[in-house]
Design a protein around this motif. Sequence first.
Motif, PDB file in Angstrom:
ATOM      1  N   SER A  22      37.744  37.600  28.919  1.00  0.00           N
ATOM      2  CA  SER A  22      36.816  38.710  28.697  1.00  0.00           C
ATOM      3  C   SER A  22      36.996  39.838  29.713  1.00  0.00           C
ATOM      4  CB  SER A  22      35.377  38.207  28.717  1.00  0.00           C
ATOM      5  OG  SER A  22      35.066  37.667  29.975  1.00  0.00           O
ATOM      6  N   GLU A  23      37.238  39.498  30.987  1.00  0.00           N
ATOM      7  CA  GLU A  23      37.293  40.522  32.024  1.00  0.00           C
ATOM      8  C   GLU A  23      38.623  40.594  32.761  1.00  0.00           C
ATOM      9  OE1 GLU A  23      34.043  39.926  34.691  1.00  0.00           O
ATOM     10  OE2 GLU A  23      32.628  39.605  33.056  1.00  0.00           O
ATOM     11  N   GLY A  24      39.546  39.704  32.435  1.00  0.00           N
ATOM     12  CA  GLY A  24      40.792  39.639  33.176  1.00  0.00           C
ATOM     13  C   GLY A  24      41.704  40.830  32.940  1.00  0.00           C
ATOM     14  N   LYS A  25      42.522  41.125  33.935  1.00  0.00           N
ATOM     15  CA  LYS A  25      43.535  42.167  33.817  1.00  0.00           C
ATOM     16  C   LYS A  25      44.854  41.460  33.579  1.00  0.00           C
ATOM     17  CE  LYS A  25      40.980  44.833  37.155  1.00  0.00           C
ATOM     18  NZ  LYS A  25      40.873  45.164  38.561  1.00  0.00           N
ATOM     19  N   SER A  26      45.830  42.198  33.050  1.00  0.00           N
ATOM     20  CA  SER A  26      47.093  41.523  32.796  1.00  0.00           C
ATOM     21  C   SER A  26      48.275  42.364  33.227  1.00  0.00           C
ATOM     22  CB  SER A  26      47.213  41.139  31.320  1.00  0.00           C
ATOM     23  OG  SER A  26      47.642  42.222  30.561  1.00  0.00           O
ATOM     24  N   VAL A  27      49.363  41.660  33.434  1.00  0.00           N
ATOM     25  CA  VAL A  27      50.635  42.283  33.763  1.00  0.00           C
ATOM     26  C   VAL A  27      51.684  41.540  32.935  1.00  0.00           C
ATOM     27  CG1 VAL A  27      51.010  40.822  35.787  1.00  0.00           C
ATOM     28  CG2 VAL A  27      52.131  43.015  35.656  1.00  0.00           C
ATOM     29  N   SER A  28      52.664  42.297  32.397  1.00  0.00           N
ATOM     30  CA  SER A  28      53.652  41.688  31.499  1.00  0.00           C
ATOM     31  C   SER A  28      55.071  41.986  31.934  1.00  0.00           C
ATOM     32  CB  SER A  28      53.482  42.221  30.084  1.00  0.00           C
ATOM     33  OG  SER A  28      52.246  41.857  29.569  1.00  0.00           O
ATOM     34  N   LYS A  29      55.918  41.050  31.648  1.00  0.00           N
ATOM     35  CA  LYS A  29      57.356  41.231  31.755  1.00  0.00           C
ATOM     36  C   LYS A  29      57.903  40.447  30.577  1.00  0.00           C
ATOM     37  CE  LYS A  29      60.938  42.754  33.849  1.00  0.00           C
ATOM     38  NZ  LYS A  29      61.170  44.188  33.896  1.00  0.00           N
ATOM     39  N   PHE A  30      58.210  41.164  29.492  1.00  0.00           N
ATOM     40  CA  PHE A  30      58.533  40.503  28.236  1.00  0.00           C
ATOM     41  C   PHE A  30      59.518  39.373  28.452  1.00  0.00           C
ATOM     42  CE2 PHE A  30      60.840  39.893  24.294  1.00  0.00           C
ATOM     43  CZ  PHE A  30      59.804  39.740  23.418  1.00  0.00           C
ATOM     44  N   PRO A  31      59.250  38.204  27.909  1.00  0.00           N
ATOM     45  CA  PRO A  31      58.199  37.759  27.004  1.00  0.00           C
ATOM     46  C   PRO A  31      57.034  37.069  27.710  1.00  0.00           C
ATOM     47  CG  PRO A  31      59.856  36.087  27.090  1.00  0.00           C
ATOM     48  CD  PRO A  31      60.290  37.173  28.039  1.00  0.00           C
ATOM     49  N   LEU A  32      56.933  37.233  29.021  1.00  0.00           N
ATOM     50  CA  LEU A  32      55.868  36.560  29.771  1.00  0.00           C
ATOM     51  C   LEU A  32      54.712  37.504  30.042  1.00  0.00           C
ATOM     52  CD1 LEU A  32      58.099  34.733  32.394  1.00  0.00           C
ATOM     53  CD2 LEU A  32      57.276  33.860  30.223  1.00  0.00           C
ATOM     54  N   ARG A  33      53.525  36.943  30.120  1.00  0.00           N
ATOM     55  CA  ARG A  33      52.341  37.728  30.432  1.00  0.00           C
ATOM     56  C   ARG A  33      51.472  36.921  31.385  1.00  0.00           C
ATOM     57  NH1 ARG A  33      48.028  38.409  26.286  1.00  0.00           N
ATOM     58  NH2 ARG A  33      46.326  39.290  27.467  1.00  0.00           N
ATOM     59  N   LEU A  34      50.930  37.599  32.376  1.00  0.00           N
ATOM     60  CA  LEU A  34      50.077  36.959  33.360  1.00  0.00           C
ATOM     61  C   LEU A  34      48.722  37.643  33.319  1.00  0.00           C
ATOM     62  CD1 LEU A  34      50.342  34.840  35.711  1.00  0.00           C
ATOM     63  CD2 LEU A  34      50.720  36.782  37.207  1.00  0.00           C
ATOM     64  N   VAL A  35      47.692  36.889  32.929  1.00  0.00           N
ATOM     65  CA  VAL A  35      46.323  37.417  32.932  1.00  0.00           C
ATOM     66  C   VAL A  35      45.675  36.855  34.191  1.00  0.00           C
ATOM     67  CG1 VAL A  35      44.112  37.445  31.732  1.00  0.00           C
ATOM     68  CG2 VAL A  35      46.228  37.488  30.427  1.00  0.00           C
ATOM     69  N   TYR A  36      45.025  37.731  34.946  1.00  0.00           N
ATOM     70  CA  TYR A  36      44.467  37.290  36.223  1.00  0.00           C
ATOM     71  C   TYR A  36      43.085  37.867  36.454  1.00  0.00           C
ATOM     72  CZ  TYR A  36      45.777  41.933  37.876  1.00  0.00           C
ATOM     73  OH  TYR A  36      45.890  43.287  38.027  1.00  0.00           O
ATOM     74  N   ILE A  37      42.363  37.178  37.313  1.00  0.00           N
ATOM     75  CA  ILE A  37      41.052  37.645  37.741  1.00  0.00           C
ATOM     76  C   ILE A  37      40.829  37.114  39.153  1.00  0.00           C
ATOM     77  CG2 ILE A  37      39.777  35.679  36.814  1.00  0.00           C
ATOM     78  CD1 ILE A  37      37.592  37.710  35.981  1.00  0.00           C
ATOM     79  N   GLU A  38      40.197  37.933  39.964  1.00  0.00           N
ATOM     80  CA  GLU A  38      39.862  37.483  41.310  1.00  0.00           C
ATOM     81  C   GLU A  38      38.756  36.448  41.164  1.00  0.00           C
ATOM     82  OE1 GLU A  38      38.153  39.456  45.308  1.00  0.00           O
ATOM     83  OE2 GLU A  38      39.515  40.697  44.124  1.00  0.00           O
ATOM     84  N   SER A  39      38.937  35.304  41.794  1.00  0.00           N
ATOM     85  CA  SER A  39      37.951  34.239  41.628  1.00  0.00           C
ATOM     86  C   SER A  39      37.131  34.067  42.892  1.00  0.00           C
ATOM     87  CB  SER A  39      38.647  32.935  41.258  1.00  0.00           C
ATOM     88  OG  SER A  39      39.528  32.562  42.279  1.00  0.00           O
ATOM     89  N   ASP A  40      36.043  33.353  42.751  1.00  0.00           N
ATOM     90  CA  ASP A  40      35.137  33.157  43.885  1.00  0.00           C
ATOM     91  C   ASP A  40      34.955  31.676  44.170  1.00  0.00           C
ATOM     92  OD1 ASP A  40      33.870  32.598  41.564  1.00  0.00           O
ATOM     93  OD2 ASP A  40      32.056  33.724  41.983  1.00  0.00           O
ATOM     94  N   TYR A  41      36.069  30.956  44.204  1.00  0.00           N
ATOM     95  CA  TYR A  41      36.004  29.525  44.502  1.00  0.00           C
ATOM     96  C   TYR A  41      35.593  29.335  45.946  1.00  0.00           C
ATOM     97  CZ  TYR A  41      38.838  29.068  40.330  1.00  0.00           C
ATOM     98  OH  TYR A  41      39.301  29.135  39.062  1.00  0.00           O
ATOM     99  N   GLY A  42      34.977  28.219  46.228  1.00  0.00           N
ATOM    100  CA  GLY A  42      34.744  27.839  47.616  1.00  0.00           C
ATOM    101  C   GLY A  42      36.040  27.239  48.115  1.00  0.00           C
ATOM    102  N   ILE A  43      36.944  28.102  48.489  1.00  0.00           N
ATOM    103  CA  ILE A  43      38.309  27.669  48.749  1.00  0.00           C
ATOM    104  C   ILE A  43      38.516  27.282  50.206  1.00  0.00           C
ATOM    105  CG2 ILE A  43      40.677  28.485  48.764  1.00  0.00           C
ATOM    106  CD1 ILE A  43      40.292  29.173  46.076  1.00  0.00           C
TER     107      ILE A  43
END
Length: 130
Positions: A22-43
Amino acid sequence: MNFTYPKSEKLKSKKTIDLLFSEGKSVSKFPLRLVYIESDYGIATDSEQKIKMGVSVSKKYFKHAVDRNYFKRVLRETYRLNKHLLTENLDKPYAFMFFYQTKERLTYQEIETKTIQLFEKFLVQIKKEE
């Protein structure tokens, strides 16, 4: 350098996956795509815990589960061997979904070079956003 893909690094949270779509941004390099979002895990302080990664191959392009599973294994393996590009350059935790989006059956070497290019493109985009 730790070339593992432990269970703690796998993206399994339904909430996070829904957020990615719903809110993720993406970056592509055909044929791969990476959808990402900054997370707030207790890391923890481990550099490996900065990332949660999931992989996906479309049923639309590969009707047989055998084929989808093969490409998912290849994506996981290319991620596992090249994740140091991400872990060394990220300050904040991120959640990723990694997609293979074509009917073409690329070789492992082609997918690995595209993965490296995709990770580099992602890092450039992250630097722009900051």
